[in-house]
Design a protein around this motif. Structure first.
Motif, PDB file in Angstrom:
ATOM      1  N   THR A   1       0.848  -1.279  -0.012  1.00 54.91           N
ATOM      2  CA  THR A   1      -0.106   0.055  -0.155  1.00 54.91           C
ATOM      3  C   THR A   1       0.902   1.303  -0.070  1.00 54.91           C
ATOM      4  O   THR A   1       1.939   1.246   0.777  1.00 54.91           O
ATOM      5  CB  THR A   1      -0.918  -0.138   1.357  1.00 54.91           C
ATOM      6  N   LEU A   2       0.528   2.173  -0.938  1.00 62.73           N
ATOM      7  CA  LEU A   2       1.276   3.432  -1.095  1.00 62.73           C
ATOM      8  C   LEU A   2       0.118   4.615  -0.970  1.00 62.73           C
ATOM      9  O   LEU A   2      -0.922   4.384  -1.118  1.00 62.73           O
ATOM     10  CB  LEU A   2       2.186   3.538  -2.489  1.00 62.73           C
ATOM     11  N   ALA A   3       0.600   5.686  -0.617  1.00 63.76           N
ATOM     12  CA  ALA A   3      -0.093   6.910  -0.778  1.00 63.76           C
ATOM     13  C   ALA A   3      -0.336   7.311  -2.108  1.00 63.76           C
ATOM     14  O   ALA A   3       0.676   7.225  -2.746  1.00 63.76           O
ATOM     15  CB  ALA A   3       0.632   8.229  -0.122  1.00 63.76           C
ATOM     16  N   PRO A   4      -1.586   7.792  -2.233  1.00 64.71           N
ATOM     17  CA  PRO A   4      -1.946   8.127  -3.706  1.00 64.71           C
ATOM     18  C   PRO A   4      -1.119   9.324  -4.504  1.00 64.71           C
ATOM     19  O   PRO A   4      -0.794  10.289  -3.431  1.00 64.71           O
ATOM     20  CB  PRO A   4      -3.272   8.259  -3.894  1.00 64.71           C
ATOM     21  N   GLY A   5      -1.192   9.710  -5.628  1.00 63.44           N
ATOM     22  CA  GLY A   5      -0.431  10.832  -5.985  1.00 63.44           C
ATOM     23  C   GLY A   5       0.694  10.563  -6.949  1.00 63.44           C
ATOM     24  O   GLY A   5       1.058   9.491  -7.010  1.00 63.44           O
ATOM     25  N   GLU A   6       1.331  11.527  -7.250  1.00 63.93           N
ATOM     26  CA  GLU A   6       2.832  11.513  -7.946  1.00 63.93           C
ATOM     27  C   GLU A   6       3.812  10.874  -6.905  1.00 63.93           C
ATOM     28  O   GLU A   6       3.952  11.584  -5.905  1.00 63.93           O
ATOM     29  CB  GLU A   6       3.255  12.944  -8.692  1.00 63.93           C
ATOM     30  N   THR A   7       4.547  10.025  -7.345  1.00 67.66           N
ATOM     31  CA  THR A   7       5.632   9.631  -6.613  1.00 67.66           C
ATOM     32  C   THR A   7       6.746   9.131  -7.517  1.00 67.66           C
ATOM     33  O   THR A   7       6.623   8.843  -8.582  1.00 67.66           O
ATOM     34  CB  THR A   7       5.093   8.675  -5.378  1.00 67.66           C
ATOM     35  N   ARG A   8       7.717   8.787  -6.797  1.00 68.61           N
ATOM     36  CA  ARG A   8       9.072   8.116  -7.713  1.00 68.61           C
ATOM     37  C   ARG A   8       9.440   6.891  -6.810  1.00 68.61           C
ATOM     38  O   ARG A   8       9.561   6.750  -5.607  1.00 68.61           O
ATOM     39  CB  ARG A   8      10.357   8.995  -7.344  1.00 68.61           C
ATOM     40  N   LEU A   9       9.764   5.684  -7.553  1.00 63.06           N
ATOM     41  CA  LEU A   9      10.126   4.646  -7.164  1.00 63.06           C
ATOM     42  C   LEU A   9      11.785   4.388  -7.639  1.00 63.06           C
ATOM     43  O   LEU A   9      12.356   5.039  -8.576  1.00 63.06           O
ATOM     44  CB  LEU A   9       9.509   3.477  -7.996  1.00 63.06           C
TER      45      LEU A   9
END
Length: 290
Positions: free
Chosen positions: A190-198
Motif C-alpha cells: 500500500t502506498l499513498a496516492p498521487g505522484e511519487t518516485r520509485l
C-alpha cells in the motif's frame, strides 16, 4: 326490484375474471423479479477472470490466444499486445486452457503453446516472458482486494532485462520488492496516492528514479520495462472505483451474454416483487367480494 336482482349475477363473472387476471399478473411479476435478483455471494465469488500480458522485448508485437482444452475450436480470448502491454480482464469458466502466440497475421504454428489451469474464483494474468528462442509463458495470481479508499494498492512486475533481479523501493526508501526476478510479480503493498518516485535498480547496483502516478482506491500493477531510454515504469490499473472492479469490458463464459449484478438490477428486482405483492392483494380482494 326484479331488475336489480337480475343485474347482480352479471358482476360476479367480471370480478372472477379480474381476480384471475390479477393472480396471473402477480405470478409473472414475481417470476421476473426473482430472475433479476442478484446472484448469491458464493456464486459471484466462483467467477474466474483472465487477462494476457506481453512482457518480452525480444518478441515484439504478439497475438495471444486462449482456447479451451475441452473444446479446442472454441477460442475464448484473443489479444494483440506490444511489449509491456496487458489486456483487459475477461471472465472465463474454470478449467484448462491452451495459451498460444502465433505471429500477427501469420498462419504459421504458434511460437509458444502452454496449458494452464484456471481455478474457480481465481484472477490470473498469463504473460509471455524471456527471449523469443525460449518462448516462455508464465502466470501470476492477481489479488483485487480493495485498499483503504484513501490509499493505493500496488505490486511490481519485472519485465526489464538484462538484469536478472531488481530491487524496488518507495519514496521513503521502503522496500516494495526485493531481488524481484525477471518475469516475476512482487507482493502487493500500500502506498499513498498521487505522484511519487520509485527507486529501481539491479541488486547491489545504483538505482534509477522512476516517476509514477497512483490513484486512491485502486489496485494497480507497475510494469517495469527496459529499452534505449533505460528503465521505465508503466502503471496498469487492475481494479478501481467504489466497488473496485476490473476496468474494461468483461464477457461471460464462452461468449455468452450476462447481466451484471449491481444496484440497478437489485432495485429492479425489488420493484417487481413489490408489484407482484400488490397484484396478489388485488386478486384476493376481488375474490372475497364475489
Amino acid at each position: 326490484m326484479p331488475a336489480r336482482h337480475l343485474a347482480r349475477p352479471a358482476v360476479a363473472p367480471r370480478r372472477r375474471a379480474a381476480a384471475a387476471g390479477s393472480g396471473v399478473l402477480a405470478l409473472l411479476l414475481l417470476a421476473v423479479g426473482l430472475a433479476l435478483a442478484p446472484a448469491p455471494a458464493a456464486a459471484a465469488a466462483a467467477t474466474s477472470m483472465l487477462r494476457l500480458a506481453q512482457l518480452s522485448p525480444d518478441q515484439g508485437d504478439l497475438e495471444l490466444t486462449v482456447s479451451s482444452v475441452a473444446n479446442p475450436d472454441d477460442t475464448v480470448l484473443i489479444a494483440a499486445l506490444g511489449y509491456g502491454e496487458l489486456s483487459d480482464y475477461r471472465t472465463v469458466e474454470a478449467g484448462d486452457y491452451v495459451i498460444a502466440t502465433p505471429p500477427p497475421g501469420s498462419t504459421e504454428p504458434p511460437m509458444v503453446s502452454k496449458t494452464i489451469s484456471v481455478q474457480p474464483g481465481a484472477t490470473t494474468t498469463v504473460a509471455t516472458v524471456g527471449p523469443r528462442a525460449e518462448g516462455a509463458v508464465t502466470s501470476f495470481t492477481d489479488d483485487l482486494t480493495a485498499p483503504d479508499p484513501t490509499q493505493a494498492r500496488v505490486r511490481v512486475i519485472n519485465a526489464a532485462p538484462p538484469a536478472t533481479q531488481l530491487d524496488v523501493r518507495g519514496p521513503s526508501g521502503e522496500q516494495i520488492a526485493g531481488a524481484l526476478a525477471l518475469g516475476a510479480a512482487g507482493p502487493y503493498t500500500t502506498l499513498a496516492p498521487g505522484e511519487t518516485r520509485l527507486s529501481v535498480g539491479p541488486v547491489g547496483a545504483p538505482a534509477a528514479e522512476l516517476p509514477v502516478t497512483l490513484n486512491a482506491n485502486e489496485v494497480s500493477s507497475i510494469v517495469l520495462t527496459s529499452g534505449d531510454g533505460g528503465l521505465k515504469a508503466r502503471v496498469v490499473v487492475d481494479a478501481g472505483g467504489p466497488s473496485v472492479v476490473p476496468p474494461g469490458p468483461v464477457h461471460a463464459g464462452f461468449g455468452g451474454a450476462a447481466i451484471e449484478a449491481g444496484p440497478y438490477r437489485a432495485v429492479s428486482s425489488t420493484v417487481l416483487v413489490v408489484l407482484a405483492a400488490a397484484a396478489a392483494l388485488m386478486s384476493a380482494r376481488f375474490a372475497r367480494s364475489r
